[in-house]
Each structure stands twice: as structure tokens, then as C-alpha cells.
Design a protein around this motif. Structure first.
Motif, PDB file in Angstrom:
ATOM      1  N   ARG A  40       2.528   4.924  -6.623  1.00 15.95           N
ATOM      2  CA  ARG A  40       2.641   5.031  -5.165  1.00 15.95           C
ATOM      3  C   ARG A  40       2.575   6.495  -4.768  1.00 15.95           C
ATOM      4  NH1 ARG A  40       8.091   3.911  -2.144  1.00 15.95           N
ATOM      5  NH2 ARG A  40       7.991   5.986  -1.288  1.00 15.95           N
ATOM      6  N   LYS A  41       1.681   6.806  -3.840  1.00 18.55           N
ATOM      7  CA  LYS A  41       1.555   8.155  -3.288  1.00 18.55           C
ATOM      8  C   LYS A  41       1.752   8.072  -1.783  1.00 18.55           C
ATOM      9  CE  LYS A  41       0.159  10.226  -7.090  1.00 18.55           C
ATOM     10  NZ  LYS A  41       0.958  11.200  -7.773  1.00 18.55           N
ATOM     11  N   ASP A  42       2.821   8.672  -1.276  1.00 11.20           N
ATOM     12  CA  ASP A  42       3.060   8.671   0.166  1.00 11.20           C
ATOM     13  C   ASP A  42       1.959   9.453   0.862  1.00 11.20           C
ATOM     14  OD1 ASP A  42       5.349   7.164  -0.146  1.00 11.20           O
ATOM     15  OD2 ASP A  42       6.646   8.908  -0.290  1.00 11.20           O
ATOM     16  N   SER A  43       1.489   8.931   2.000  1.00 15.93           N
ATOM     17  CA  SER A  43       0.376   9.575   2.695  1.00 15.93           C
ATOM     18  C   SER A  43       0.661   9.850   4.163  1.00 15.93           C
ATOM     19  CB  SER A  43      -0.897   8.724   2.560  1.00 15.93           C
ATOM     20  OG  SER A  43      -0.714   7.463   3.154  1.00 15.93           O
ATOM     21  N   GLY A  44       1.925   9.806   4.551  1.00 17.64           N
ATOM     22  CA  GLY A  44       2.264  10.148   5.927  1.00 17.64           C
ATOM     23  C   GLY A  44       3.195   9.137   6.554  1.00 17.64           C
ATOM     24  N   ARG A  59       3.381   5.447   5.525  1.00 19.97           N
ATOM     25  CA  ARG A  59       2.091   5.053   4.961  1.00 19.97           C
ATOM     26  C   ARG A  59       2.027   5.534   3.519  1.00 19.97           C
ATOM     27  NH1 ARG A  59       0.875   6.519  10.185  1.00 19.97           N
ATOM     28  NH2 ARG A  59       0.266   8.641   9.654  1.00 19.97           N
ATOM     29  N   ALA A  60       1.393   4.718   2.677  1.00 20.27           N
ATOM     30  CA  ALA A  60       1.270   5.083   1.258  1.00 20.27           C
ATOM     31  C   ALA A  60      -0.003   4.484   0.681  1.00 20.27           C
ATOM     32  CB  ALA A  60       2.478   4.584   0.472  1.00 20.27           C
ATOM     33  N   LEU A  61      -0.448   5.105  -0.395  1.00 19.47           N
ATOM     34  CA  LEU A  61      -1.540   4.575  -1.206  1.00 19.47           C
ATOM     35  C   LEU A  61      -0.936   4.078  -2.507  1.00 19.47           C
ATOM     36  CD1 LEU A  61      -4.178   7.408  -0.769  1.00 19.47           C
ATOM     37  CD2 LEU A  61      -4.153   5.178   0.357  1.00 19.47           C
ATOM     38  N   GLU A  99      -7.318   1.052  -5.132  1.00 21.71           N
ATOM     39  CA  GLU A  99      -6.499   1.904  -4.287  1.00 21.71           C
ATOM     40  C   GLU A  99      -6.197   1.080  -3.044  1.00 21.71           C
ATOM     41  OE1 GLU A  99      -6.928   6.374  -3.150  1.00 21.71           O
ATOM     42  OE2 GLU A  99      -8.090   5.176  -1.721  1.00 21.71           O
ATOM     43  N   GLN A 101      -4.294   0.809   0.572  1.00 23.47           N
ATOM     44  CA  GLN A 101      -3.704   1.562   1.689  1.00 23.47           C
ATOM     45  C   GLN A 101      -2.733   0.640   2.407  1.00 23.47           C
ATOM     46  OE1 GLN A 101      -6.685   3.175   4.291  1.00 23.47           O
ATOM     47  NE2 GLN A 101      -5.230   3.377   5.972  1.00 23.47           N
TER      48      GLN A 101
END
Length: 111
Positions: A40-44, A59-61, A99, A101
Motif C-alpha cells: 500500500r502506497k498512500d497517494s493523498g 487515497r492509496a495505490l 495496481e 487505485q
């Protein structure tokens, strides 16, 4: 993506529909489809006005093993949050990874 980097246990859930016997209303619930290891990569995120209150949204990827049956009607659960799938795409070719979103609400803020 190496196995050592997949450090999050992710539950993939899909919708099921039943009818309320009294009102005949269609009721959507989610049931488990699979549990996978992923990243999990947080994206905002931010705060938004929703249903009369301010809601914090994240939001995360997610990077998960490829699944041909995944759709935007599914959701992910990870670390206590329910993540709505907004979009997804194949990563690294050869149907190895996706991936995904996602967006999660973190409840009302009455600041």
C-alpha cells in the motif's frame, strides 16, 4: 515486486445482493473473495463536505497479485479501513500484478 516488499494483508471483497423480505428492497453486502499479500502506497487525501459533515478521505495505490476477476464493484479491506476501488491497471506485464487505485473515508470530522 519481490515477496519481501509485500507487507500488507489485504482482503478482497465482492458484492452480494439479497432482497429484504418485508420491503422487497435490494440490499448489498460484501463477502470475502480472497486474502492476498500486497503493498500500500498512500497517494493523498483531504477533507470534503459529504452528507452534511466533513469527511476525511484517504487515497492509496495497492499493488496486489494479478486477478482476472477484479472489478470496480469490489472493495479492499486493509488495516481497519474499507477501500473503494476507483480504477486498476496491470503492472509489469504478463499478468503478474495489478495496481489498484482506491479511496477510503475515515469518518466525520466535527472540528
Amino acid at each position: 515486486m519481490r515477496a519481501g516488499t509485500r507487507d500488507r494483508r489485504i482482503l478482497i471483497e465482492g458484492p452480494t445482493y439479497t432482497r429484504d423480505p418485508d420491503t422487497n428492497e435490494l440490499i448489498e453486502t460484501f463477502g470475502e473473495i480472497a486474502r492476498v499479500w500486497g503493498v500500500r502506497k498512500d497517494s493523498g487525501g483531504g477533507e470534503f463536505l459529504k452528507a452534511g459533515g466533513i469527511v476525511a478521505e484517504t487515497r492509496a495505490l495497492f499493488w496486489i497479485p494479478y486477478r482476472a476477476d477484479l472489478s470496480t464493484s469490489h472493495q479492499l479491506r486493509c488495516e481497519g479501513l474499507t477501500w473503494r476501488i476507483e480504477a486498476f491497471r496491470e503492472l509489469a506485464g504478463r499478468r503478474r500484478y495489478l495496481e489498484v487505485q482506491c479511496t477510503a473515508d475515515q469518518g466525520p470530522s466535527y472540528g
